[in-house]
Design an enzyme around this catalytic site. Structure first.
Site, mmCIF file in Angstrom:
data_model
loop_
_atom_site.group_PDB
_atom_site.id
_atom_site.type_symbol
_atom_site.label_atom_id
_atom_site.label_comp_id
_atom_site.label_asym_id
_atom_site.label_seq_id
_atom_site.Cartn_x
_atom_site.Cartn_y
_atom_site.Cartn_z
ATOM 1 N N HIS A 54 8.998 -26.829 -20.213
ATOM 2 C CA HIS A 54 8.051 -25.773 -19.821
ATOM 3 C C HIS A 54 7.677 -25.879 -18.338
ATOM 4 O O HIS A 54 6.610 -25.406 -17.923
ATOM 5 C CB HIS A 54 6.770 -25.817 -20.675
ATOM 6 C CG HIS A 54 7.016 -25.827 -22.139
ATOM 7 N ND1 HIS A 54 7.276 -24.686 -22.867
ATOM 8 C CD2 HIS A 54 7.064 -26.864 -23.034
ATOM 9 C CE1 HIS A 54 7.459 -25.003 -24.139
ATOM 10 N NE2 HIS A 54 7.348 -26.318 -24.265
ATOM 11 N N SER A 102 14.236 -18.639 9.544
ATOM 12 C CA SER A 102 13.493 -17.379 9.493
ATOM 13 C C SER A 102 13.506 -16.727 10.869
ATOM 14 O O SER A 102 13.470 -17.406 11.896
ATOM 15 C CB SER A 102 12.059 -17.636 9.049
ATOM 16 O OG SER A 102 11.234 -16.519 9.305
ATOM 17 N N GLU A 107 20.021 -19.456 -3.458
ATOM 18 C CA GLU A 107 19.439 -18.168 -3.830
ATOM 19 C C GLU A 107 20.512 -17.105 -4.033
ATOM 20 O O GLU A 107 20.420 -16.289 -4.962
ATOM 21 C CB GLU A 107 18.444 -17.723 -2.761
ATOM 22 C CG GLU A 107 17.181 -18.572 -2.721
ATOM 23 C CD GLU A 107 16.251 -18.222 -1.577
ATOM 24 O OE1 GLU A 107 15.135 -18.738 -1.559
ATOM 25 O OE2 GLU A 107 16.642 -17.426 -0.692
#
Length: 463
Positions: free
Chosen positions: A155, A276, A289
């Protein structure tokens, strides 16, 4: 005029030519198409369906055409619709009327599925090699981290201490199943459809067994209707690739979590990270990703194929032309993801100290504390309740189980003695789990050896 145009009184609309054409994407099947044609024409000559010298001329023309295509000397024609008609048209232009005998005893219906089966077989072998490289990388990581303790989760909550080796080898097991599925898909793809004709074979005395031998097919499709209308092998491959990508996506999600500031379990190499445009401190896990994102693309290919095939009556229907782009895209996506994902893993830096600290929080040793009581003849349910009270006490007093004094333990149960501290140490929690499949150092070393042997056997099969 089209090669099939004898029945028609006028040419097709130019928009129809473009809409109907598949050469933009099926041109990648040129090698399979020519190889299949060479086997077919060799068989035609052997069976005296055409003259032996004619078969030799056609085969030589196909060989020269293949060489020119591979040397980028050929431009395909959209008006010729697909790779099959393009090859035949080019061959007629080169060697003349005799080339028109190439199509004797076959249809584009059995020809296209032959090409696709040959292509899928070849791609399965390439993808298997990439998976094996990833599995070898996981083995290397595991061998170096059998003592690297980290928290295991359920979990996404800390559950029990394990090792990094144990964790990454869970993905090894997933990849083993992916390999098994690929090999099963290969077996079901490895059946020769050529000779099925449009749907009902032919009156010519074809030797299908001989063609299967020439093209390295293990068996022959036994029903001509099924042979030309079956795309199960494309669906099965895409399904297997979707499951493979699901496994890579799960792994990617963990990598993304682990390299975050909150976890700091690993650091990605600069070569496999991005920055970035506005935030100078950022080091983003874009590769992980993108692998996670491209998983949805492969899922889309699978759903598209299933939807295309779901209502088609027997035998061939033009809808089946849609099998190619979906299958090609799924293959291309997986072949793009696997190597870069593998290389990214090879270069990660593992922060063993942070992993160990992570395993020390969240009461990951609570189950072992309960087991300590069970071994002193306390029923497990009672032991569970006692440790639950201890955990609540620790939460309310900002302590861990290791921080508690023996008096505090005895206030809850007089059974506790000084040996509780050894019983709940992270090293004990991990290394006492010496059951096959467990995280202990000894067991992991045994499992790694088992899996090294497994990979060696797989590689021998491929060779």
């Amino acid at each position: 005029m089209k090669l099939w145009g004898g029945r028609f009184e006028k040419n097709t609309n130019i928009m129809v030519d473009d809409f109907n054409s598949s050469i933009r994407f099926d041109k990648r099947l040129y090698k399979q198409d020519i190889t299949g044609s060479m086997a077919h024409v060799t068989m035609l000559g052997k069976q005296n369906i055409i003259k032996k010298n004619e078969a030799d001329i056609i085969k030589k023309g196909l060989e020269e055409l293949l060489a020119d295509i591979e040397n980028n000397k050929i431009a395909f024609d959209i008006k010729a619709e697909d790779i099959h008609m393009n090859i035949e048209k080019l061959l007629i232009e080169r060697i003349g009327e005799v080339a028109k005998k190439l199509h004797t005893g076959r249809s584009r219906n059995d020809q296209v599925t032959l090409d696709m089966r040959m292509y899928v077989k070849e791609e399965i072998i390439e993808i298997k090699k990439m998976i094996i490289e990833l599995m070898n990388t996981l083995l290397d990581i595991a061998k170096n981290n059998t003592s690297t303790i980290m928290p295991g989760y359920t979990h996404l909550q800390k559950a029990q201490p394990i090792t990094f080796a144990h964790h990454v080898m869970a993905y090894f097991e997933m990849l083993k199943r992916d390999l098994d599925r690929l090999m099963d898909t290969y077996k079901r793809t490895d059946s020769l459809p050529l000779g099925a004709g449009a749907l009902a074979t032919t009156t010519y005395p074809l030797d299908r067994e001989y063609v299967a031998e020439l093209l390295d097919f293990d068996k022959i499709c036994l029903n001509s209707i099924d042979a030309v209308s079956d795309r199960d092998y494309c669906i099965e491959l895409t399904n297997t690739l979707a499951m493979l990508m699901m496994h890579l996506s799960r792994f990617s999600e963990e990598i993304i979590l682990w390299c975050s500031n909150e976890f700091q379990f690993i650091e990605l190499d600069d070569a496999y990270s991005t920055g970035s445009s506005i935030m100078p401190q950022k080091k983003n896990p874009d590769i992980a990703e993108l692998v996670r994102g491209k998983t949805g693309r492969v899922y889309g290919s699978l759903i598209g194929l299933l939807t295309t095939m779901k209502s088609l009556p027997l035998a061939y229907n033009k809808d089946m032309q849609e099998d190619k782009e979906a299958t090609f895209d799924a293959i291309d996506t997986v072949k793009m993801c696997l190597p870069i994902f593998t290389d990214m893993l090879k270069t990660i830096k593992i922060n063993a100290k942070k992993m160990y600290q992570g395993a020390g929080g969240g009461f990951t040793n609570a189950t072992d504390a309960a087991d300590y009581l069970v071994k002193k003849d306390i029923p497990f349910r009672d032991a569970h309740a006692i440790i639950g009270k201890l955990v609540l006490y620790c939460v309310n007093n900002n302590k861990s189980l290791e921080d508690m004094t023996l008096d505090e333990y005895k206030n809850v149960s007089p059974i506790f003695e000084n040996d509780i501290y050894e019983a709940i140490s992270l090293e004990t929690c991990v290394n006492k789990r010496n059951v096959i499949g467990g995280p202990s150092k000894d067991m992991m070393e045994k499992v790694i050896i088992i899996n090294e042997e497994y990979l060696a056997n797989i590689i021998n099969i491929l060779d």
